[in-house]
Design an enzyme around this catalytic site. Structure first.
Site, PDB file in Angstrom:
ATOM      1  N   GLY A 234      23.415  51.554  42.537  1.00  0.00           N
ATOM      2  CA  GLY A 234      22.640  50.323  42.326  1.00  0.00           C
ATOM      3  C   GLY A 234      22.588  49.937  40.863  1.00  0.00           C
TER       4      GLY A 234
ATOM      5  N   HIS B  56      26.269  45.788  37.865  1.00  0.00           N
ATOM      6  CA  HIS B  56      26.666  44.965  36.720  1.00  0.00           C
ATOM      7  C   HIS B  56      28.125  44.550  36.916  1.00  0.00           C
ATOM      8  CE1 HIS B  56      28.709  48.600  35.505  1.00  0.00           C
ATOM      9  NE2 HIS B  56      27.568  49.262  35.527  1.00  0.00           N
ATOM     10  N   LYS B  57      28.679  43.884  35.887  1.00  0.00           N
ATOM     11  CA  LYS B  57      30.037  43.335  36.025  1.00  0.00           C
ATOM     12  C   LYS B  57      31.087  44.403  36.334  1.00  0.00           C
ATOM     13  CE  LYS B  57      29.660  39.106  33.372  1.00  0.00           C
ATOM     14  NZ  LYS B  57      29.882  38.489  32.062  1.00  0.00           N
TER      15      LYS B  57
ATOM     16  N   HIS C 129      30.674  47.124  38.213  1.00  0.00           N
ATOM     17  CA  HIS C 129      30.627  47.343  39.664  1.00  0.00           C
ATOM     18  C   HIS C 129      31.289  46.184  40.410  1.00  0.00           C
ATOM     19  CE1 HIS C 129      26.814  49.728  38.665  1.00  0.00           C
ATOM     20  NE2 HIS C 129      27.595  50.615  39.261  1.00  0.00           N
TER      21      HIS C 129
ATOM     22  N   GLY D 109      34.943  53.419  38.515  1.00  0.00           N
ATOM     23  CA  GLY D 109      35.203  52.887  37.184  1.00  0.00           C
ATOM     24  C   GLY D 109      35.679  53.980  36.229  1.00  0.00           C
TER      25      GLY D 109
ATOM     26  N   VAL E 242      35.021  47.669  32.244  1.00  0.00           N
ATOM     27  CA  VAL E 242      34.701  46.282  31.900  1.00  0.00           C
ATOM     28  C   VAL E 242      33.738  46.335  30.715  1.00  0.00           C
ATOM     29  CG1 VAL E 242      33.752  44.095  32.711  1.00  0.00           C
ATOM     30  CG2 VAL E 242      34.995  45.579  34.299  1.00  0.00           C
TER      31      VAL E 242
ATOM     32  N   PHE F 193      29.998  48.074  30.190  1.00  0.00           N
ATOM     33  CA  PHE F 193      28.871  47.798  31.098  1.00  0.00           C
ATOM     34  C   PHE F 193      28.417  49.102  31.726  1.00  0.00           C
ATOM     35  CE2 PHE F 193      30.295  43.420  30.810  1.00  0.00           C
ATOM     36  CZ  PHE F 193      29.083  42.738  30.834  1.00  0.00           C
TER      37      PHE F 193
ATOM     38  N   ARG G 115      22.656  51.978  32.675  1.00  0.00           N
ATOM     39  CA  ARG G 115      21.690  52.490  31.694  1.00  0.00           C
ATOM     40  C   ARG G 115      21.463  51.520  30.533  1.00  0.00           C
ATOM     41  NH1 ARG G 115      23.894  57.399  33.484  1.00  0.00           N
ATOM     42  NH2 ARG G 115      22.309  58.908  34.135  1.00  0.00           N
TER      43      ARG G 115
END
Ligand code: PAF
Length: 255
Positions: A33, A36-37, A39, A149, A178, A186, A189
């Site tokens: 959860g 952000h970009k 994900h 990522g 990213v 990104f 945290r």
């Protein structure tokens, strides 16, 4: 987007859509959860490359060795759902601890070499928790592809190794980091940083990308106000973890 909370619900859906008979491929994006970009780039790829896309949101407590880190980890359920709705993902899996750990984490997976270094050295048990929860997700969805990522490059390597070691039929796919325009990767945290912390945080990537020696990079990060966990070169990759305002950031670059 349909939200499901249990493996049993998924089994019912799988039957009702004749997934196996139709040979429909599944792309899975496991997350905790606070999306952000980074994900969203994984989700977009999962949608593009598969017949069915699934995102999981599960803040996995067993991968946190530091209870304060778990408590303060950003939780943004409403925003996450709104962002995912917009992507066009098919399913969101959001289980509870009891659903994911009917065994109360008495069974676990571990790797005893690379997982003990870098992030694993200062976060004992962290990668056992990651490997175990991802194996559970793979068992539930049997995805053809799963997307991770490269910011968590050590995690990607360990998951790829796990998939190969256990002859899993899931391809573990690394996706490029990213970054903000200022270079900051990104990360969920980042949401915990104050404006001053956010202004400092890009120095981590800047130092790593400077081409300087490990010692010079450490000195630079200390001067920038970071508390360094490690800056280490493994093969052709430079990895670092360092905290600012007690928020632990990680990054890596190829050299
Ligand atoms: O990278 C993460 O967000 C987590 O470690 C993962 C892979 C979702 C497992 O909980």
């Amino acid at each position: 987007m349909k939200i499901i909370n249990t493996p049993a619900e998924w089994l019912e859906i799988e039957k009702s859509i004749n997934r196996k008979e139709k040979h429909q491929s599944i792309g899975l994006v496991p997350t905790m959860g606070a999306l952000h970009k980074g994900h969203l780039s994984l989700v977009e790829r999962a949608i593009k490359e598969n017949d069915i896309s699934v995102v999981s949101i599960f803040l996995n407590p067993v991968q946190f060795n530091n209870q304060n880190d778990l408590k303060t980890y950003p939780k943004t359920w409403e925003e996450d759902c709104a962002l995912l709705e917009k992507t066009g993902v098919d399913y969101l899996f959001a289980p509870t601890y009891d659903i994911m750990y009917p065994d109360d984490y008495h069974y676990k997976l571990s790797e005893d070499s690379f997982s003990k270094t870098l992030c694993g050295a200062s976060r004992p048990g962290h990668f056992d928790g990651v490997l175990t929860v991802v194996m559970k997700l793979f068992q539930i969805f049997l995805p053809e592809k799963a997307y991770f990522g490269e910011k968590d490059f050590q995690q990607y390597k360990l998951l790829d190794g796990m998939a190969k070691a256990f002859f899993l039929r899931t391809e573990v796919i690394p996706c490029p980091i990213v970054r903000e325009e200022n270079g900051l990767a990104f990360s969920s945290r980042n949401k915990r940083l104050s404006p001053a912390g956010l202004a400092k945080a890009p120095c981590l990537h800047k130092a790593l990308a400077s081409g300087k020696s490990v010692d010079e990079i450490k000195a630079q990060l200390e001067a920038d106000g970071f508390m360094i966990d490690y800056v280490t070169e493994v093969g052709n990759r430079l990895y670092a973890a360092a905290s600012i305002e007690d928020v632990r950031l990680i990054d890596n670059v190829e050299r």
